[in-house]
Motif scaffolding. Structure first.
Motif, PDB file in Angstrom:
ATOM      1  N   TRP A  76     -69.413  72.800  30.266  1.00 47.32           N
ATOM      2  CA  TRP A  76     -68.066  72.294  30.554  1.00 47.32           C
ATOM      3  C   TRP A  76     -67.866  70.883  30.016  1.00 47.32           C
ATOM      4  CZ3 TRP A  76     -65.419  76.262  31.093  1.00 47.32           C
ATOM      5  CH2 TRP A  76     -65.718  77.303  31.960  1.00 47.32           C
ATOM      6  N   ILE A  77     -68.849  70.017  30.212  1.00 45.67           N
ATOM      7  CA  ILE A  77     -68.732  68.636  29.716  1.00 45.67           C
ATOM      8  C   ILE A  77     -68.737  68.616  28.183  1.00 45.67           C
ATOM      9  CG2 ILE A  77     -69.905  66.399  29.593  1.00 45.67           C
ATOM     10  CD1 ILE A  77     -70.754  66.906  32.533  1.00 45.67           C
ATOM     11  N   GLY A  78     -69.618  69.405  27.582  1.00 44.42           N
ATOM     12  CA  GLY A  78     -69.627  69.503  26.120  1.00 44.42           C
ATOM     13  C   GLY A  78     -68.321  70.058  25.584  1.00 44.42           C
ATOM     14  N   SER A  79     -67.749  71.003  26.313  1.00 44.83           N
ATOM     15  CA  SER A  79     -66.469  71.573  25.891  1.00 44.83           C
ATOM     16  C   SER A  79     -65.336  70.568  26.029  1.00 44.83           C
ATOM     17  CB  SER A  79     -66.155  72.822  26.714  1.00 44.83           C
ATOM     18  OG  SER A  79     -67.131  73.804  26.490  1.00 44.83           O
ATOM     19  N   ALA A  80     -65.385  69.765  27.089  1.00 41.69           N
ATOM     20  CA  ALA A  80     -64.360  68.725  27.243  1.00 41.69           C
ATOM     21  C   ALA A  80     -64.432  67.745  26.082  1.00 41.69           C
ATOM     22  CB  ALA A  80     -64.537  67.995  28.581  1.00 41.69           C
ATOM     23  N   TRP A  81     -65.669  67.354  25.710  1.00 43.09           N
ATOM     24  CA  TRP A  81     -65.803  66.450  24.568  1.00 43.09           C
ATOM     25  C   TRP A  81     -65.303  67.123  23.284  1.00 43.09           C
ATOM     26  CZ3 TRP A  81     -68.695  66.942  20.059  1.00 43.09           C
ATOM     27  CH2 TRP A  81     -68.624  65.827  19.213  1.00 43.09           C
ATOM     28  N   ALA A  82     -65.646  68.403  23.111  1.00 45.82           N
ATOM     29  CA  ALA A  82     -65.237  69.119  21.901  1.00 45.82           C
ATOM     30  C   ALA A  82     -63.720  69.254  21.825  1.00 45.82           C
ATOM     31  CB  ALA A  82     -65.892  70.499  21.855  1.00 45.82           C
ATOM     32  N   ILE A  83     -63.093  69.513  22.968  1.00 42.05           N
ATOM     33  CA  ILE A  83     -61.626  69.606  22.980  1.00 42.05           C
ATOM     34  C   ILE A  83     -61.008  68.282  22.579  1.00 42.05           C
ATOM     35  CG2 ILE A  83     -59.617  69.790  24.512  1.00 42.05           C
ATOM     36  CD1 ILE A  83     -61.198  71.995  26.004  1.00 42.05           C
ATOM     37  N   TRP A  84     -61.475  67.179  23.182  1.00 36.31           N
ATOM     38  CA  TRP A  84     -60.912  65.871  22.862  1.00 36.31           C
ATOM     39  C   TRP A  84     -61.178  65.494  21.405  1.00 36.31           C
ATOM     40  CZ3 TRP A  84     -57.080  64.271  25.349  1.00 36.31           C
ATOM     41  CH2 TRP A  84     -56.969  64.393  26.731  1.00 36.31           C
ATOM     42  N   TYR A  85     -62.399  65.742  20.937  1.00 42.05           N
ATOM     43  CA  TYR A  85     -62.713  65.394  19.549  1.00 42.05           C
ATOM     44  C   TYR A  85     -61.846  66.209  18.588  1.00 42.05           C
ATOM     45  CZ  TYR A  85     -65.111  64.256  15.288  1.00 42.05           C
ATOM     46  OH  TYR A  85     -65.380  63.817  14.021  1.00 42.05           O
ATOM     47  N   HIS A  86     -61.748  67.504  18.851  1.00 43.81           N
ATOM     48  CA  HIS A  86     -60.977  68.385  17.971  1.00 43.81           C
ATOM     49  C   HIS A  86     -59.493  67.983  17.991  1.00 43.81           C
ATOM     50  CE1 HIS A  86     -61.395  71.985  15.536  1.00 43.81           C
ATOM     51  NE2 HIS A  86     -60.227  72.377  15.987  1.00 43.81           N
TER      52      HIS A  86
END
Length: 131
Positions: A76-86
């Motif tokens: 979930w945390i990695g996905s949150a970072w990936a969403i923001w980065y993307h």
């Protein structure tokens, strides 16, 4: 017949090391593609969690345990970072499509802005979710 002299040069710009210097613009482009594809993991975890919710209480408890374990939180945390980065990289590309920020110095600063901004926004997201 004329002799041609063979030129020794790299075959691809992705030959990192002595032939190719890593640049922020190329790395941010690669990370944008990776984050876009990595978001599939969180999508499947979320879909699995929702499907388990309509299956049975025991199965939901099992999937919920996985989703809320340290592995689930890591996803979930990695996905949150990936969403923001993307998202930020998408805004950068929108700016580039308008013909702005294409100079090398500005493009590198925008790449760093995506990295730093995504980390800060992820931290804010974690704080917001925990409250």
């Amino acid at each position: 017949m004329a002799e041609t002299k063979r030129v020794e040069r790299p075959l691809s710009p992705f030959m990192l090391g002595q032939y190719y210097r890593v640049q922020m613009t190329s790395m941010s482009s690669i990370v944008t593609r990776i984050t876009g594809n990595a978001l599939i993991a969180s999508f499947f975890l979320g879909a699995w969690w929702l499907l388990a919710a309509v299956t049975s209480k025991e199965y939901f408890d099992f999937v919920n345990w996985i989703a809320t374990s340290w592995i689930g939180w890591l996803i979930w945390i990695g996905s949150a970072w990936a969403i923001w980065y993307h998202y930020l990289a998408g805004l950068r590309h929108l700016l580039w499509d308008a013909g702005k920020g294409l100079e090398i110095g500005i493009a590198e600063k925008l790449g760093w802005a995506c990295v730093i901004g995504s980390v800060v926004l992820t931290a804010l997201t974690i704080v917001f979710v925990m409250v």
